[in-house]
Design an enzyme around this catalytic site. Structure first.
Site, PDB file in Angstrom:
ATOM      1  N   SER A 181       0.800  -1.033   0.050  1.00  0.00           N
ATOM      2  CA  SER A 181       0.063   0.046   0.119  1.00  0.00           C
ATOM      3  C   SER A 181       1.011   1.283  -0.018  1.00  0.00           C
ATOM      4  O   SER A 181       0.283   2.280  -0.332  1.00  0.00           O
ATOM      5  CB  SER A 181      -0.872  -0.077   1.294  1.00  0.00           C
ATOM      6  OG  SER A 181      -0.178  -0.340   2.344  1.00  0.00           O
ATOM      7  N   HIS A 209      -5.559  -4.029  -1.922  1.00  0.00           N
ATOM      8  CA  HIS A 209      -5.291  -2.741  -2.688  1.00  0.00           C
ATOM      9  C   HIS A 209      -5.375  -3.639  -4.290  1.00  0.00           C
ATOM     10  O   HIS A 209      -5.017  -2.988  -5.477  1.00  0.00           O
ATOM     11  CB  HIS A 209      -3.819  -2.201  -2.676  1.00  0.00           C
ATOM     12  CG  HIS A 209      -4.122  -1.312  -1.662  1.00  0.00           C
ATOM     13  ND1 HIS A 209      -4.736   0.092  -1.837  1.00  0.00           N
ATOM     14  CD2 HIS A 209      -3.498  -1.056  -0.390  1.00  0.00           C
ATOM     15  CE1 HIS A 209      -4.474   0.877  -0.894  1.00  0.00           C
ATOM     16  NE2 HIS A 209      -4.011   0.279   0.262  1.00  0.00           N
ATOM     17  N   LYS A 240     -12.269  -0.546  -0.604  1.00  0.00           N
ATOM     18  CA  LYS A 240     -11.344   0.033  -1.356  1.00  0.00           C
ATOM     19  C   LYS A 240     -12.113   0.046  -2.708  1.00  0.00           C
ATOM     20  O   LYS A 240     -13.004   0.903  -3.078  1.00  0.00           O
ATOM     21  CB  LYS A 240      -9.969  -0.398  -1.504  1.00  0.00           C
ATOM     22  CG  LYS A 240      -9.322   0.060  -0.014  1.00  0.00           C
ATOM     23  CD  LYS A 240      -7.921  -0.656   0.080  1.00  0.00           C
ATOM     24  CE  LYS A 240      -7.328  -0.040   1.431  1.00  0.00           C
ATOM     25  NZ  LYS A 240      -6.443  -0.894   2.366  1.00  0.00           N
TER      26      LYS A 240
HETATM   27  C1  LIG Z   1      -6.487  -1.181   3.387  1.00  0.00           C
HETATM   28  C2  LIG Z   1      -6.056  -2.722   3.701  1.00  0.00           C
HETATM   29  C3  LIG Z   1      -6.717  -3.169   4.750  1.00  0.00           C
HETATM   30  C4  LIG Z   1      -8.008  -2.726   5.517  1.00  0.00           C
HETATM   31  O1  LIG Z   1      -8.854  -2.834   4.857  1.00  0.00           O
HETATM   32  P1  LIG Z   1     -10.319  -1.954   5.601  1.00  0.00           P
HETATM   33  O2  LIG Z   1     -11.417  -2.590   4.619  1.00  0.00           O
HETATM   34  O3  LIG Z   1     -10.031  -0.625   5.080  1.00  0.00           O
HETATM   35  O4  LIG Z   1     -10.309  -2.436   6.893  1.00  0.00           O
HETATM   36  C5  LIG Z   1      -6.164  -4.604   5.004  1.00  0.00           C
HETATM   37  N1  LIG Z   1      -4.974  -5.034   4.307  1.00  0.00           N
HETATM   38  C6  LIG Z   1      -4.410  -4.406   3.572  1.00  0.00           C
HETATM   39  C7  LIG Z   1      -3.360  -4.812   2.851  1.00  0.00           C
HETATM   40  C8  LIG Z   1      -4.870  -3.015   3.276  1.00  0.00           C
HETATM   41  O5  LIG Z   1      -4.269  -2.319   2.386  1.00  0.00           O
END
Ligand SMILES: *Cc1c(COP(=O)(O)O)cnc(C)c1O
Length: 393
Positions: A181, A209, A240
């Site tokens: 990320s 992502h 996301k």
């Molecule tokens: C953003 C992210 C999460 C968290 O996801 P949410 O639905 O926002 O809680 C978990 N793992 C990774 C790798 C992320 O980038």
């Protein structure tokens, strides 16, 4: 009051050091253009990759399900909080991910806290990429398994760690983000999977992502490499690219069955409102009906990345719509971000402890909704801001 004096002192310390963070506040919708701190900006900070957070079809699906079924599910999944729409979404997610079954959780963060402790416990080993997401780190801690970190995306180091430590553990799992990320690089799954197989370790890919971004139809990083049959757990988020909120695990049926019996957030925390599940289902249909969204996302990614590089910025190892603009120095990264905001571009400065010291950057994320004019305007702002803070000559 004095009892919590140490809390007050800690807040004061953060403020003194200039690292206390106030979130940017949107006064309208999340989108490629947004109003942040009262200022209209080109928004390069959201994870709304495909523009689905405001898609009329998702909005309608959420409103319709809410009017029909209410705003809340009223219970945890295992009591009386499982609605038909939750099961329908899970069936859709399994089909999307090419897995036998899927199970949803309240968020992607929660999915990692739920699943890792079911896969691994006392006496087991987790081989974890050094740049894995915070929720993986916390899930590993909760599991009580021993964590062996390997250098980021370094398959020689993973091989070395497996060779040295695998023998001590009953079960082993290799865990990696699909797309990282902060750097926007992609896990080396074609090398990682055979290595894990050689050492009888399960493979766990958190593709928060990557889902909606990578692979055919946005099916994710695992599908991008055609490894659906050799990856044991695919974690995804509904927060996301899908544009709503939630997380899920896609896996073979026995693991999903055990998760329904043991995963603590599934057992002890209330399920999604039906409107959330309905909107997520609609997102998957939109993905299928409007494949041009993923294509636009990548066309925008190429245009913006090439533009940044042509200006002379260092964009690190990025291969995805997440493009860091490296400033290295912490103050310079924050100055660049501030200056961009004055220029009408919102892009977050990211400094220690989110990234290592000396690796500060401004992180940009383009979406399918940005127009070529948005991107060219943003590049103009980057050029002026980059000169102003001394990052460009
Ligand atoms: C953003 C992210 C999460 C968290 O996801 P949410 O639905 O926002 O809680 C978990 N793992 C990774 C790798 C992320 O980038």
């Amino acid at each position: 009051m004095a009892t919590l004096g140490y809390i007050e002192a800690e807040v004061a310390r953060l403020r003194d050091e200039g690292v206390y963070r106030e979130p940017a506040v949107l006064t309208g919708r999340q989108g490629a253009r947004a109003v942040i701190q009262g200022r209209p900006v080109i928004n390069l900070a959201s994870n709304n990759y495909l523009g689905l957070a405001g898609h009329p079809r998702l909005v309608r699906a959420m409103v319709e399900a809410t009017e029909r079924l209410g705003v809340g599910s009223g219970a945890v999944r295992t009591i009386v909080g499982t609605m038909q729409v939750h099961l329908d979404l899970e069936r859709d997610l399994a089909a999307f991910k090419g897995s036998e079954a899927a199970l949803t959780f309240q968020s992607g963060f929660t999915a990692n806290l739920a699943v890792i402790p079911v896969l691994a416990g006392d006496g087991d080993g987790i081989f974890s990429d050094a740049l894995n997401h915070a929720s993986i780190i916390d899930g590993c801690r909760l599991s009580r398994a021993e964590v062996v970190r390997f250098r980021h995306a370094d398959m020689d180091d993973l091989a070395d760690q497996l060779r040295r430590h695998r023998g001590r553990f009953r079960h082993a799992v290799v865990i990696t983000d699909g797309v990282f990320s902060m750097d926007g690089d992609v896990a080396r799954l074609p090398d990682l999977v055979p290595l894990a197989e050689r050492y009888d370790a399960a493979v766990y890919v958190d593709d928060a992502h990557g889902s909606g971004v990578m692979g055919p139809g946005g099916r994710g990083t695992v599908a991008h490499f055609g490894l659906e049959d050799r990856v044991h757990v695919q974690i995804g988020t509904l927060s996301k690219a899908v544009g709503v909120v939630g997380g899920y695990a896609a896996a073979a049926r026995p693991l999903v069955e055990l998760l329904t019996q043991r995963a603590r957030p599934f057992l002890f925390s209330t399920s999604h409102p039906p409107g959330v599940a309905a909107a997520c289902r609609e997102a998957l249909r939109v993905l299928a009906d409007e494949p041009e969204r993923v294509e636009r996302l990548w066309a925008n990614t190429r245009r913006f990345k090439e533009g940044l590089r042509a200006l002379g910025f260092d964009t690190g190892a990025s291969e995805t719509p997440i493009t860091p603009v490296m400033a290295f120095d912490e103050r310079r990264a924050l100055a660049l971000s501030d200056r961009l905001l004055e220029e009408g571009v919102f892009a977050q400065g990211i400094v220690f402890p989110t990234v290592p010291r000396g690796m500060a950057r401004v992180r940009t994320i383009v979406t399918a909704e940005h127009t070529p004019e948005d991107l060219d305007a943003a590049l103009g702002a980057f050029e002026r801001a980059g000169r102003a803070v001394g990052l460009l000559a």
